[in-house]
Write an enzyme that holds these catalytic residues in place. Structure first.
Site, PDB file in Angstrom:
ATOM      1  N   GLY A   1       0.817  -1.206   0.000  1.00 46.92           N
ATOM      2  CA  GLY A   1       0.000   0.000   0.000  1.00 46.92           C
ATOM      3  C   GLY A   1       0.852   1.258   0.000  1.00 46.92           C
ATOM      4  O   GLY A   1       0.586   2.204  -0.742  1.00 46.92           O
ATOM      5  N   TYR A   2       1.874   1.263   0.830  1.00 47.24           N
ATOM      6  CA  TYR A   2       2.774   2.414   0.902  1.00 47.24           C
ATOM      7  C   TYR A   2       3.487   2.627  -0.435  1.00 47.24           C
ATOM      8  O   TYR A   2       3.567   3.758  -0.940  1.00 47.24           O
ATOM      9  CB  TYR A   2       3.791   2.193   2.020  1.00 47.24           C
ATOM     10  CG  TYR A   2       4.740   3.342   2.235  1.00 47.24           C
ATOM     11  CD1 TYR A   2       4.370   4.436   3.008  1.00 47.24           C
ATOM     12  CD2 TYR A   2       6.009   3.335   1.671  1.00 47.24           C
ATOM     13  CE1 TYR A   2       5.243   5.489   3.217  1.00 47.24           C
ATOM     14  CE2 TYR A   2       6.891   4.385   1.873  1.00 47.24           C
ATOM     15  CZ  TYR A   2       6.505   5.457   2.650  1.00 47.24           C
ATOM     16  OH  TYR A   2       7.385   6.504   2.845  1.00 47.24           O
ATOM     17  N   ALA A   3       4.001   1.531  -1.026  1.00 49.62           N
ATOM     18  CA  ALA A   3       4.700   1.650  -2.302  1.00 49.62           C
ATOM     19  C   ALA A   3       3.775   2.185  -3.389  1.00 49.62           C
ATOM     20  O   ALA A   3       4.163   3.046  -4.191  1.00 49.62           O
ATOM     21  CB  ALA A   3       5.274   0.294  -2.707  1.00 49.62           C
TER      22      ALA A   3
ATOM     23  N   SER B   1       1.130   4.064  -2.975  1.00 50.14           N
ATOM     24  CA  SER B   1       0.805   5.464  -2.712  1.00 50.14           C
ATOM     25  C   SER B   1       1.954   6.381  -3.101  1.00 50.14           C
ATOM     26  O   SER B   1       1.744   7.449  -3.697  1.00 50.14           O
ATOM     27  CB  SER B   1       0.443   5.663  -1.239  1.00 50.14           C
ATOM     28  OG  SER B   1       1.567   5.516  -0.381  1.00 50.14           O
ATOM     29  N   LYS B   2       3.169   5.988  -2.800  1.00 47.63           N
ATOM     30  CA  LYS B   2       4.314   6.852  -3.100  1.00 47.63           C
ATOM     31  C   LYS B   2       4.679   6.828  -4.579  1.00 47.63           C
ATOM     32  O   LYS B   2       5.158   7.831  -5.127  1.00 47.63           O
ATOM     33  CB  LYS B   2       5.505   6.460  -2.232  1.00 47.63           C
ATOM     34  CG  LYS B   2       5.291   6.751  -0.745  1.00 47.63           C
ATOM     35  CD  LYS B   2       5.005   8.219  -0.464  1.00 47.63           C
ATOM     36  CE  LYS B   2       4.913   8.512   1.018  1.00 47.63           C
ATOM     37  NZ  LYS B   2       4.685   9.946   1.311  1.00 47.63           N
TER      38      LYS B   2
END
Length: 256
Positions: free
Chosen positions: A160-162, A164-165
């Site tokens: 999820g973080y990857a 989003s970024k």
């Protein structure tokens, strides 16, 4: 304009999200040291008497704190309504607030995915749109997103973080394409491995920590103060011809 004047932020008002600690706090202090008054927002910041408020006031600059939960759309819009009423002319927006939830992709729940994307992508876009439209009307403004090394790479157990970024990197370019000709600069800073709450689990894992440090040419974890120069550069007239750039502050990680 001489070089020192290019970096002068006196008379400017900067809104910094996630300003209470870590990279966001370092960015807010840098902007204040360069002369800007600071609006700070965080889900956990004290409305009066916080450390960041005192440090900025000690620099002779004004500070106003707001609380908002960026995982809640109603809270976000209420904050935007209040802050734009209190401060009609925001010159600099630092879209720094974010979160990370670690779990392997096969176990990465809808709840994890939705929360990370809401905080890391939806909220920064909405803030950029709502503050940015006012900058467009005035014909000037600086917007800086906090990207990540995972804007370029996939990472491990943080899908999820990857995602989003990675999306933030494209959003920066999309906004820059629309707004560069209207007096706005939209750019991002991509931190490397920095000693903050988000990396505590990695720093406490002797295997992962060693593998990370072995790859960083600078040979150390970054610190919030390492972002001062990049932040002031992108927030000031020194970067007036810089658009859609993702500036890495990573100790050389991406060059390895």
């Amino acid at each position: 304009m001489n070089v020192s004047a290019l970096f002068d932020l006196n008379g400017k008002v900067a809104l910094v999200t996630g300003c209470n600690r870590g990279i966001g706090k370092g960015m807010a202090l840098a902007l204040a040291e360069a002369g800007a008054d600071i609006i700070g927002v965080s889900s956990s910041i004290a409305l009066q008497g916080s450390d960041i408020e005192q440090e900025i006031k000690d620099l002779g600059k004004n500070f106003k704190a707001y609380q908002a939960d960026f995982s809640n759309r109603e809270s976000l819009y209420q904050f935007i309504k209040t802050v734009t009423t209190d401060f009609p002319n925001i010159d600099i927006l630092i879209n720094n607030a974010g979160m990370i939830l670690r779990t392997p992709a096969a176990d990465h729940s809808d709840e994890y995915w939705d929360k990370v994307l809401t905080v890391n992508l939806d909220a920064p876009f909405i803030l950029a749109r709502e503050i940015g439209k006012r900058m467009v009307e005035r014909g000037s403004g600086k917007i800086i997103f906090t990207a990540s090394l995972l804007t370029f790479q996939g990472g491990i157990t943080v899908p999820g973080y990857a995602a989003s970024k990675g999306a933030i990197g494209s959003l920066v370019k999309a906004l820059a394409n629309e707004w560069a000709g209207k007096g706005l600069n939209v750019n991002a800073i991509a931190p490397g491995y920095i000693a903050t709450d988000n990396t505590e689990a990695l720093r406490n894992d002797p295997v992962r920590s060693k593998s990370i440090l072995d790859r960083i040419p600078a040979g150390r974890w970054g610190e919030p103060n390492d972002f001062k120069g990049a932040t002031v550069f992108l927030a000031s007239a020194a970067s007036d011809y810089v658009h859609g750039t993702i500036l890495t502050v990573d100790g050389g990680w991406m060059g390895r």
